[in-house]
Design an enzyme around this catalytic site. Structure first.
Site, PDB file in Angstrom:
ATOM      1  N   GLU A 125      36.797  43.619  33.023  1.00  0.00           N
ATOM      2  CA  GLU A 125      37.504  43.306  31.769  1.00  0.00           C
ATOM      3  C   GLU A 125      37.787  41.803  31.665  1.00  0.00           C
ATOM      4  OE1 GLU A 125      40.650  46.319  32.442  1.00  0.00           O
ATOM      5  OE2 GLU A 125      39.909  47.258  30.604  1.00  0.00           O
ATOM      6  N   GLU A 145      37.972  53.363  37.176  1.00  0.00           N
ATOM      7  CA  GLU A 145      39.141  54.014  36.575  1.00  0.00           C
ATOM      8  C   GLU A 145      38.933  55.523  36.506  1.00  0.00           C
ATOM      9  OE1 GLU A 145      37.794  51.225  35.550  1.00  0.00           O
ATOM     10  OE2 GLU A 145      39.255  49.850  34.646  1.00  0.00           O
TER      11      GLU A 145
HETATM   12  C1  1HE Z   1      42.870  46.241  46.848  1.00  0.00           C
HETATM   13  C2  1HE Z   1      42.034  46.451  45.743  1.00  0.00           C
HETATM   14  C3  1HE Z   1      42.629  46.846  44.523  1.00  0.00           C
HETATM   15  C4  1HE Z   1      40.816  45.854  47.410  1.00  0.00           C
HETATM   16  N1  1HE Z   1      43.968  47.009  44.499  1.00  0.00           N
HETATM   17  N2  1HE Z   1      44.187  46.414  46.775  1.00  0.00           N
HETATM   18  N3  1HE Z   1      39.771  48.855  41.509  1.00  0.00           N
HETATM   19  C5  1HE Z   1      39.153  49.659  42.401  1.00  0.00           C
HETATM   20  O1  1HE Z   1      39.265  50.850  42.399  1.00  0.00           O
HETATM   21  C6  1HE Z   1      38.353  48.932  43.455  1.00  0.00           C
HETATM   22  C7  1HE Z   1      38.978  49.130  44.823  1.00  0.00           C
HETATM   23  N4  1HE Z   1      38.386  48.245  45.814  1.00  0.00           N
HETATM   24  C8  1HE Z   1      37.178  48.503  46.416  1.00  0.00           C
HETATM   25  O2  1HE Z   1      36.452  49.401  46.053  1.00  0.00           O
HETATM   26  C9  1HE Z   1      36.810  47.611  47.563  1.00  0.00           C
HETATM   27  O3  1HE Z   1      37.987  46.976  48.041  1.00  0.00           O
HETATM   28  C10 1HE Z   1      35.773  46.504  47.197  1.00  0.00           C
HETATM   29  C11 1HE Z   1      34.422  47.144  46.913  1.00  0.00           C
HETATM   30  C12 1HE Z   1      36.213  45.684  45.994  1.00  0.00           C
HETATM   31  C13 1HE Z   1      35.646  45.515  48.381  1.00  0.00           C
HETATM   32  O4  1HE Z   1      35.366  46.239  49.577  1.00  0.00           O
HETATM   33  P1  1HE Z   1      35.600  45.512  50.977  1.00  0.00           P
HETATM   34  O5  1HE Z   1      35.108  46.445  52.044  1.00  0.00           O
HETATM   35  O6  1HE Z   1      35.030  44.135  50.932  1.00  0.00           O
HETATM   36  O7  1HE Z   1      37.195  45.298  51.105  1.00  0.00           O
HETATM   37  P2  1HE Z   1      38.349  46.370  51.447  1.00  0.00           P
HETATM   38  O8  1HE Z   1      38.487  46.492  52.940  1.00  0.00           O
HETATM   39  O9  1HE Z   1      38.164  47.634  50.703  1.00  0.00           O
HETATM   40  O10 1HE Z   1      39.630  45.654  50.825  1.00  0.00           O
HETATM   41  C14 1HE Z   1      40.230  44.522  51.437  1.00  0.00           C
HETATM   42  C15 1HE Z   1      41.702  44.578  51.116  1.00  0.00           C
HETATM   43  O11 1HE Z   1      41.870  44.433  49.715  1.00  0.00           O
HETATM   44  C16 1HE Z   1      42.341  45.918  51.469  1.00  0.00           C
HETATM   45  O12 1HE Z   1      43.687  45.680  51.808  1.00  0.00           O
HETATM   46  P3  1HE Z   1      44.168  45.571  53.369  1.00  0.00           P
HETATM   47  O13 1HE Z   1      45.610  45.278  53.271  1.00  0.00           O
HETATM   48  O14 1HE Z   1      43.820  46.904  53.954  1.00  0.00           O
HETATM   49  O15 1HE Z   1      43.324  44.452  53.967  1.00  0.00           O
HETATM   50  C17 1HE Z   1      42.285  46.678  50.173  1.00  0.00           C
HETATM   51  O16 1HE Z   1      43.260  47.691  50.090  1.00  0.00           O
HETATM   52  C18 1HE Z   1      42.574  45.570  49.185  1.00  0.00           C
HETATM   53  N5  1HE Z   1      42.075  45.879  47.861  1.00  0.00           N
HETATM   54  N6  1HE Z   1      40.765  46.199  46.116  1.00  0.00           N
HETATM   55  C19 1HE Z   1      44.708  46.806  45.619  1.00  0.00           C
HETATM   56  N7  1HE Z   1      41.927  47.023  43.392  1.00  0.00           N
HETATM   57  C20 1HE Z   1      44.298  47.006  33.352  1.00  0.00           C
HETATM   58  S1  1HE Z   1      43.618  48.446  33.872  1.00  0.00           S
HETATM   59  C21 1HE Z   1      42.392  48.079  35.015  1.00  0.00           C
HETATM   60  C22 1HE Z   1      42.144  49.291  35.864  1.00  0.00           C
HETATM   61  C23 1HE Z   1      41.343  48.981  37.070  1.00  0.00           C
HETATM   62  O17 1HE Z   1      40.970  47.866  37.347  1.00  0.00           O
HETATM   63  S2  1HE Z   1      40.959  50.330  38.046  1.00  0.00           S
HETATM   64  C24 1HE Z   1      39.909  49.704  39.273  1.00  0.00           C
HETATM   65  C25 1HE Z   1      40.677  49.324  40.508  1.00  0.00           C
END
Ligand code: 1HE
Length: 273
Positions: A125, A145
């Site tokens: 977005e 989402e």
């Molecule tokens: C996060 C987020 C996040 C990572 N919110 N903390 N978005 C999603 O559903 C995408 C979720 N994220 C992922 O699928 C993956 O993190 C990635 C593909 C982006 C990257 O993977 P990777 O292996 O490089 O990293 P990771 O180990 O998954 O994440 C590293 C850290 O970032 C980890 O935290 P840590 O404390 O364990 O190190 C994750 O929890 C954190 N992290 N993405 C919170 N999104 C206005 S409405 C909009 C609605 C949306 O955008 S919904 C989509 C949300």
């Protein structure tokens, strides 16, 4: 044509340490998401930090390049904040994103997003609020989402169907389908595709070209053309005629046309981009 440079003094106060940084490259302002440990997930503080930048773009800035530090452009909404919100807060949160992303799209200067790695959910977005998207080979697009049990809230419902069509967006959200950088390029999610790691270089080169345009033309392209595209035909023709008249009347336009007629301006040629 020289386009000036940004005086670094005007950048003071624009950055928010740990969330968003700003840097001047000639007349281009480079705005970076700087939360790579969280894959640049957007919490409230991050989007408000973006708002701070985009509501105070200094006059000397001719284009903005928007990018993300680390291996991903942006992992979307920071999901850790979502668990705390009730329905009215969720509505207000979405409207806050709308306000800030509109500020990016309808701000004073063209914005070029540099995309790599995850460009997902709210990250997509954010990218869609830019005028030009340069993706490198590592970029991929998704709207998780659907899988998280939520809905888009940062304007994807409005901006994305205009680019890829409603049915493709429905498919992305119903099935969790993602698109590669090359597929995204074919669909119009990006206008440029570059080898991995070279998106910034490309974006800065595009920004320099944009900065050399007449300011009134850039204004017309980012403020007027999107509105014309949403008008009925008669209204659109009228708005176009008014804009054409205003642009032609500018001394800058007359000087540029004179330069071409005198053989002092470049001819239009083709080279693949
Ligand atoms: C996060 C987020 C996040 C990572 N919110 N903390 N978005 C999603 O559903 C995408 C979720 N994220 C992922 O699928 C993956 O993190 C990635 C593909 C982006 C990257 O993977 P990777 O292996 O490089 O990293 P990771 O180990 O998954 O994440 C590293 C850290 O970032 C980890 O935290 P840590 O404390 O364990 O190190 C994750 O929890 C954190 N992290 N993405 C919170 N999104 C206005 S409405 C909009 C609605 C949306 O955008 S919904 C989509 C949300």
């Amino acid at each position: 044509m020289t386009t000036g440079t940004i005086d670094s003094a005007v950048l003071v106060g624009l950055a928010t340490p740990g969330l968003v940084s700003v840097a001047a490259v000639g007349a281009t302002l480079v705005v970076s998401l700087t939360r790579p440990a969280k894959r640049n997930a957007l919490n409230d503080a991050s989007v408000l930090a973006l708002e701070r930048v985009f509501t105070a773009i200094p006059d000397s800035v001719r284009a903005v390049v928007l990018c993300g530090e680390g291996g991903h452009f942006c992992a979307g909404l920071d999901l850790s904040e979502l668990t705390e919100r009730d329905v009215p807060q969720g509505i207000r949160h979405s409207m806050m994103w709308h306000r800030i992303f509109e500020r990016i799209q309808f701000g004073p200067v063209p914005v070029i997003a540099v995309l790599h790695g995850a460009v997902i959910g709210g990250g997509l977005e954010l990218a869609l609020s830019a005028h030009i998207r340069v993706a490198d080979d590592t970029a991929y697009y998704a709207l998780p989402e659907g899988q998280r049990g939520i809905f888009t809230g940062g304007g994807a419902s409005v901006r994305l169907p205009r680019i890829i069509g409603v049915d493709r967006m429905i498919d992305m959200m119903l099935t969790g389908r993602s698109y590669s950088a090359a597929e995204g390029m074919a669909l119009g999610l990006s206008q440029y595709l570059t080898p991995a790691g070279t998106g910034m270089e490309k974006a800065l080169a595009l920004a320099e070209k944009i900065a050399s345009n007449a300011a009134i033309t850039n204004f017309a392209l980012i403020q007027v053309l999107p509105r014309i595209a949403e008008q009925d035909r008669a209204g659109g023709y009228l708005t176009e005629a008014l804009m054409a008249g205003i642009a032609q009347g500018e001394p800058d336009a007359k000087a540029r046309v004179r330069a071409f007629l005198d053989g002092r301006a470049g001819k239009v040629t083709h080279s693949s981009s």
